[in-house]
Design a protein around this motif. Structure first.
Motif, PDB file in Angstrom:
ATOM      1  N   MET A   1       0.700  -1.284   0.131  1.00  0.00           N
ATOM      2  CA  MET A   1      -0.081   0.108   0.025  1.00  0.00           C
ATOM      3  C   MET A   1       0.738   1.338   0.139  1.00  0.00           C
TER       4      MET A   1
ATOM      5  N   GLN B   1      -4.238   7.650   6.005  1.00  0.00           N
ATOM      6  CA  GLN B   1      -4.710   7.212   4.835  1.00  0.00           C
ATOM      7  C   GLN B   1      -4.285   5.711   4.321  1.00  0.00           C
TER       8      GLN B   1
ATOM      9  N   ALA C   1      -6.822   2.442   4.571  1.00  0.00           N
ATOM     10  CA  ALA C   1      -7.071   1.731   3.034  1.00  0.00           C
ATOM     11  C   ALA C   1      -6.579   0.273   3.277  1.00  0.00           C
TER      12      ALA C   1
ATOM     13  N   CYS D   1      -9.347  -1.111   5.052  1.00  0.00           N
ATOM     14  CA  CYS D   1     -10.620  -1.074   4.000  1.00  0.00           C
ATOM     15  C   CYS D   1     -10.447  -2.371   2.865  1.00  0.00           C
TER      16      CYS D   1
ATOM     17  N   ALA E   1     -13.442  -2.863  -0.707  1.00  0.00           N
ATOM     18  CA  ALA E   1     -12.660  -2.267  -2.088  1.00  0.00           C
ATOM     19  C   ALA E   1     -13.132  -2.888  -3.178  1.00  0.00           C
TER      20      ALA E   1
ATOM     21  N   ILE F   1     -14.869   2.282  -1.948  1.00  0.00           N
ATOM     22  CA  ILE F   1     -13.788   2.677  -1.435  1.00  0.00           C
ATOM     23  C   ILE F   1     -13.890   4.065  -0.613  1.00  0.00           C
TER      24      ILE F   1
ATOM     25  N   MET G   1     -13.406   5.041   3.146  1.00  0.00           N
ATOM     26  CA  MET G   1     -12.378   5.954   3.326  1.00  0.00           C
ATOM     27  C   MET G   1     -12.729   7.274   3.782  1.00  0.00           C
TER      28      MET G   1
ATOM     29  N   ILE H   1      -5.863   8.347  -4.196  1.00  0.00           N
ATOM     30  CA  ILE H   1      -5.983   7.623  -3.115  1.00  0.00           C
ATOM     31  C   ILE H   1      -6.858   6.353  -3.515  1.00  0.00           C
TER      32      ILE H   1
ATOM     33  N   VAL I   1      -5.780   2.103  -3.885  1.00  0.00           N
ATOM     34  CA  VAL I   1      -6.158   1.407  -3.112  1.00  0.00           C
ATOM     35  C   VAL I   1      -7.033   0.188  -4.031  1.00  0.00           C
TER      36      VAL I   1
END
Length: 161
Positions: free
Chosen positions: A85, A104, A108, A111, A117, A123, A127, A140, A144
Motif C-alpha cells: 500500500m 490514509q 486503506a 478497507c 474495496a 472505497i 475511506m 488514493i 487502493v
C-alpha cells in the motif's frame, strides 16, 4: 505500568491513565507517523491498526490498547521494501503535503481487509473517515484499487506485520 505491543515489540511504560494512544505513540515511543489532526476522531490523521482494525488513536486511551497488537505506519515496511500500500501511494502519487498519508494508508489497508474495496464508490465510502485537505482522493482510490487487485497484500494483524 502499561504493557503495550507496538509494531511487533513489547513496551512497558509508566503512563497517566488519561494518556491517549496517539500521545503515547508520539511522545513516549517516538513514533510520529500517526498525526494529531482534529483530536476529535473526525479527520483520520491518527489512524492506526489495533488487532487489525482501524482506530483513531486520538480517541483511544493507551490503557485500552493493552493486550492488542498495535500497528503504525512505521511498522509496515520490511527494511527498504515498502508495504504494497505504501508503494501504491508512491506509484499513484496519492499524496501531496503528506500530512494525512500515514492515516490514509493504514485505513486503506483495513478497507481492503474488511472487504470494502470492490468499487471506487465503496472505497470512497469506507475511506470517508480520512480527510485529505489537498484533495488527493482520486489518486488514493486508484492506489487502493491497485493493491486490492493484487490479491497478495501483507496484512499487518495479530502477531505482528
Amino acid at each position: 505500568m502499561l504493557t503495550l505491543r507496538v509494531n511487533g515489540q513489547t513496551h512497558r511504560l509508566a503512563l497517566d491513565t488519561r494518556t491517549t494512544l496517539l500521545d503515547m505513540l508520539r511522545d513516549h515511543l517516538g513514533l510520529t507517523g500517526a498525526k494529531t489532526g482534529c483530536n476529535q476522531g473526525a479527520c483520520g490523521a491518527c489512524t492506526v491498526l489495533a488487532d487489525g482494525k482501524r482506530i483513531n488513536a486520538c480517541l483511544t486511551l493507551a490503557v485500552a490498547a493493552q493486550g492488542q497488537d498495535i500497528i503504525t505506519i512505521e511498522g509496515l515496511a520490511k527494511g527498504d521494501a515498502l508495504h504494497p500500500m505504501q508503494q501504491a501511494f508512491v506509484d499513484h502519487d496519492a499524496f501531496q503535503c503528506g500530512y494525512c498519508t500515514p492515516g490514509q494508508i493504514m485505513s486503506a489497508i483495513a478497507c481492503i481487509h474488511e472487504g470494502h474495496a470492490g468499487s471506487a464508490e465503496e472505497i470512497r465510502e469506507f475511506m470517508s473517515g480520512n480527510l485529505c485537505r489537498c484533495g488527493a482522493y482520486p489518486n488514493i482510490v486508484k492506489a487502493v484499487q491497485d493493491v486490492a487487485g493484487q490479491g497478495d497484500m501483507r496484512f499487518p494483524g495479530k502477531g505482528g506485520v
